[in-house]
Design an enzyme around this catalytic site. Structure first.
Site, PDB file in Angstrom:
ATOM      1  N   LEU A 181       0.801  -1.221   0.000  1.00 41.08           N
ATOM      2  CA  LEU A 181       0.000   0.000   0.000  1.00 41.08           C
ATOM      3  C   LEU A 181       0.835   1.273   0.000  1.00 41.08           C
ATOM      4  CD1 LEU A 181      -2.840  -1.083   2.443  1.00 41.08           C
ATOM      5  CD2 LEU A 181      -2.761  -1.233  -0.050  1.00 41.08           C
ATOM      6  N   CYS A 182       2.156   1.144  -0.188  1.00 46.77           N
ATOM      7  CA  CYS A 182       3.008   2.326  -0.297  1.00 46.77           C
ATOM      8  C   CYS A 182       2.868   2.951  -1.689  1.00 46.77           C
ATOM      9  CB  CYS A 182       4.477   1.950  -0.065  1.00 46.77           C
ATOM     10  SG  CYS A 182       4.946   1.840   1.660  1.00 46.77           S
ATOM     11  N   HIS A 183       2.933   4.275  -1.745  1.00 44.28           N
ATOM     12  CA  HIS A 183       2.888   4.958  -3.023  1.00 44.28           C
ATOM     13  C   HIS A 183       4.242   4.865  -3.731  1.00 44.28           C
ATOM     14  CE1 HIS A 183      -0.506   6.764  -0.864  1.00 44.28           C
ATOM     15  NE2 HIS A 183      -1.015   7.022  -2.049  1.00 44.28           N
ATOM     16  N   MET A 189       8.857   4.871   5.138  1.00 42.53           N
ATOM     17  CA  MET A 189       8.994   3.477   4.730  1.00 42.53           C
ATOM     18  C   MET A 189      10.226   3.267   3.863  1.00 42.53           C
ATOM     19  SD  MET A 189       6.711   1.979   6.365  1.00 42.53           S
ATOM     20  CE  MET A 189       7.202   0.406   5.696  1.00 42.53           C
ATOM     21  N   GLU A 190      10.558   4.259   3.060  1.00 45.60           N
ATOM     22  CA  GLU A 190      11.751   4.141   2.218  1.00 45.60           C
ATOM     23  C   GLU A 190      13.019   4.089   3.064  1.00 45.60           C
ATOM     24  OE1 GLU A 190       8.531   5.014  -0.411  1.00 45.60           O
ATOM     25  OE2 GLU A 190       9.112   5.899   1.499  1.00 45.60           O
ATOM     26  N   ASP A 242      23.334 -12.049   4.649  1.00 42.17           N
ATOM     27  CA  ASP A 242      23.599 -12.926   3.509  1.00 42.17           C
ATOM     28  C   ASP A 242      25.088 -13.036   3.214  1.00 42.17           C
ATOM     29  OD1 ASP A 242      22.755 -14.438   1.058  1.00 42.17           O
ATOM     30  OD2 ASP A 242      23.737 -12.729   0.086  1.00 42.17           O
TER      31      ASP A 242
END
Length: 224
Positions: free
Chosen positions: A140-142, A178-179, A193
């Site tokens: 739901l992020c733009h 969020m970014e 990793d």
């Protein structure tokens, strides 16, 4: 005889259930409250009043939280927020996380002796790429245009960890928290990793937002 004494101690009830005849719901509830108070000497709990509507009698009153979930519609379904009415402003966000390596892995990273190569450099690029892919990862992020992404990784000798900080910036209608958080998370996963062959006991922890600026809610900083 005992039951008759108990019943006789209270005045007769006019009715136990209010109806809608000649009254709306609010009036019926108030009348019932008055009767209950005359019997028991105190009004009933106020929780009954929370269902009273200022409009039609069959429409319950809903209590809205000051901070609602913007990604949930009135019917409870997931939705992408419409940011069209918002104005473009400069927005920035800073996030961080920590990757606890353990002494053995920490020494290998410090000496740049991991088999996969330079851990910190690869994780830095991965974090920047992750920030740019946030809308593909978080449903739901733009999809926004980032004007700047910074990812820094520093070795912490005290607890044999990698400290990661990420910053994202944009001029637009929605924030970049969020970014920034995606940047540090992807960087942390990349460290894991790159090092997992030497140890599986690596912990990615304390992913958090440290600061944000811009937008309707203004500036915010973590107390930590």
């Amino acid at each position: 005889m005992f039951l008759q004494r108990i019943v006789g101690a209270f005045p007769p009830l006019k009715r136990m259930i209010c109806t809608y005849r000649g009254h709306d719901l609010a009036s019926s509830i108030q009348e019932l409250n008055n009767e209950m108070e005359s019997i028991f000497g105190q009004p009933p709990s106020s929780r009954f009043d929370s269902t009273v509507s200022d409009g039609p009698a069959n429409t319950p009153k809903t209590c809205e939280s000051p901070s609602s979930l913007t990604h949930t519609s009135n019917t409870g379904e997931a939705q992408m927020v419409d940011v069209s009415p918002k104005e473009n402003t400069k927005r920035t966000a800073i996030a961080s996380c920590e990757v606890i390596l353990g002494k053995h892995v920490f020494d290998l990273v410090l000496a740049n002796q991991m088999a996969k190569g330079d851990v910190l450099s690869v994780a830095k690029i991965a974090g920047i790429s992750g920030a740019k892919q946030t809308s593909s990862l978080i449903p739901l992020c733009h999809n926004i245009s980032l004007s700047h992404v910074r990812v820094d990784l520093k070795l912490n000798h005290k607890d044999h960890s990698v400290m990661i900080e990420g910053e994202a910036a944009s001029t637009g209608k929605t924030g970049v928290e969020m970014e920034a958080m995606t940047a540090v998370t992807v960087a942390g996963l990349t460290v894991y990793d790159m090092c997992k062959a030497a140890s599986k006991d690596i912990v990615i922890t304390d992913v958090r937002l440290k600061h944000k600026a811009g937008g309707k809610s203004g500036d915010w900083s973590s107390g930590r």
